[in-house]
Design an enzyme around this catalytic site. Sequence first.
Site, PDB file in Angstrom:
ATOM      1  N   GLY A 159       0.804  -1.216   0.000  1.00  0.00           N
ATOM      2  CA  GLY A 159       0.000   0.000   0.000  1.00  0.00           C
ATOM      3  C   GLY A 159       0.834   1.261   0.000  1.00  0.00           C
ATOM      4  CG  ASN A 188      -2.250  -7.554  -2.271  1.00  0.00           C
ATOM      5  OD1 ASN A 188      -1.539  -8.363  -2.839  1.00  0.00           O
ATOM      6  ND2 ASN A 188      -2.467  -7.606  -0.968  1.00  0.00           N
ATOM      7  CD  GLN A 190      -8.733  -1.386  -0.021  1.00  0.00           C
ATOM      8  OE1 GLN A 190      -7.569  -1.772   0.047  1.00  0.00           O
ATOM      9  NE2 GLN A 190      -9.380  -0.864   1.015  1.00  0.00           N
ATOM     10  NE  ARG A 191      -3.899  -2.398   1.426  1.00  0.00           N
ATOM     11  CZ  ARG A 191      -4.410  -3.603   1.228  1.00  0.00           C
ATOM     12  NH1 ARG A 191      -5.567  -3.733   0.594  1.00  0.00           N
ATOM     13  NH2 ARG A 191      -3.786  -4.676   1.640  1.00  0.00           N
ATOM     14  CG  ASP A 249       2.449  -1.235   9.861  1.00  0.00           C
ATOM     15  OD1 ASP A 249       3.219  -1.177  10.837  1.00  0.00           O
ATOM     16  OD2 ASP A 249       1.360  -0.649   9.803  1.00  0.00           O
ATOM     17  CB  CYS A 290      16.616   5.493  15.891  1.00  0.00           C
ATOM     18  SG  CYS A 290      16.804   4.513  17.395  1.00  0.00           S
ATOM     19  CB  CYS A 307      -1.270 -10.607  13.175  1.00  0.00           C
ATOM     20  SG  CYS A 307       0.130 -10.066  14.143  1.00  0.00           S
ATOM     21  CB  CYS A 367      20.853   5.860  17.832  1.00  0.00           C
ATOM     22  SG  CYS A 367      19.571   6.884  18.564  1.00  0.00           S
TER      23      CYS A 367
HETATM   24 ZN    ZN Z   1      17.674   5.725  19.069  1.00  0.00          ZN
END
Ligand code: ZN
Length: 392
Positions: A159, A188, A190-191, A249, A290, A307, A367
Amino acid sequence: MTSYRDLLQQVKSEIAEVDARRAQELIGSDSTAIVDVREQEEWDEGHLPGAVHVPRGHLESRIESAVPDRSRSVVVYCASGNRSAFAAKTLEELGYDDVVSLAGGFTDWKRNGLPYEIPRALDADKRRRYSRHLLIPEVGEAGQTKLLDSRMLLIGAGGLGSPASLYLAAAGVGTLGIVDDDAVDETNLQRQIVHSTERLGESKADSAKRTIEALNPDVTVKVFKERLTSENVDRILGEGWDVIVDGADNFPTRYLLNDASIWHDIPVVHGSIYRFEGQTTVFKPKEGPCYRCLFPQPPPPELAPSCAEGGVLGVLPGIVGSLQANEALKLALGIGEPLVGRLLLFDALETQFTEIALRRDPECPVCGENPTITEYVDYVEFCAGRPAQVTS
Ligand SMILES: [Zn+2]
């Protein structure tokens, strides 16, 4: 009747002129803008380093976007110092209060042995294709050349990856990498507008490649028909990318990509969508937070979102994916204010954008100052029996 010579003399008496050496001193400070008012063919044969090209005939209409700050000092030049004298006069009339014209122009600059650049010119076909980019001073020929030289990696051709890949390809991003191990499915369409009904069952990466190549033959598409894992992430990211557009995602990929992008020092344009809500931000290593600065660890499986296939309004990934493409283009061009440290939320039902400031965490496990995570972590799949793929 005033002759050209009289007019030129009069204008020159009303503006400030500098010689090549003095111009070089002025240009040495970053605060000075350099404006080249010559024609395209002249620009193509060489120009001052760092100059912006605003042909004399377009000066009034384009200078505001090329040099928005009227208090900034400006050195304007042409070939010999005559056109630039008139241009300097015009800029003063437009409210620029610190303008000088380079006496003797580019010719004299070169005669003094001062440095100049010869731009890599686009051919006539590319000039036509990207003409609407060339008309924007912030992009222009130099920017378009940058885009054609740039390499962007898309995680997912779903998407978000669909609109992002289409706009990046149309914009002339020279190399697009696509990581997707999935096949095109009826649900799939549809978008996921980079695919089509005739591609059902085909690999998404291959399908996207076909659409992109039909759209713009300037783009080289590199497909990775695999799922990003701790085994392949260094190989894939190690091919060298300017920007990564994250359209996956699911938690395992998101954390893996986050850690890898920090270690490979590549900015990630993040996007996600659910029902009517979308969000996007830019994770730029060293300059902003991050993903782990915000969420150091994934939620325990029992708290992770279900899910089960998430529903999503078909156009929503089009909006969020386009915002991601916008950020990616800005990063590649080095223009504007990217969404570093800013999370942009979009509510499609209310048609509302909201922005949340995000901060870098000095204690971040990846980080931060004393990182505790120094190698890839393979998080468990959150969904029993199937990979943790949420709608993308
Ligand atoms: Zn970080």
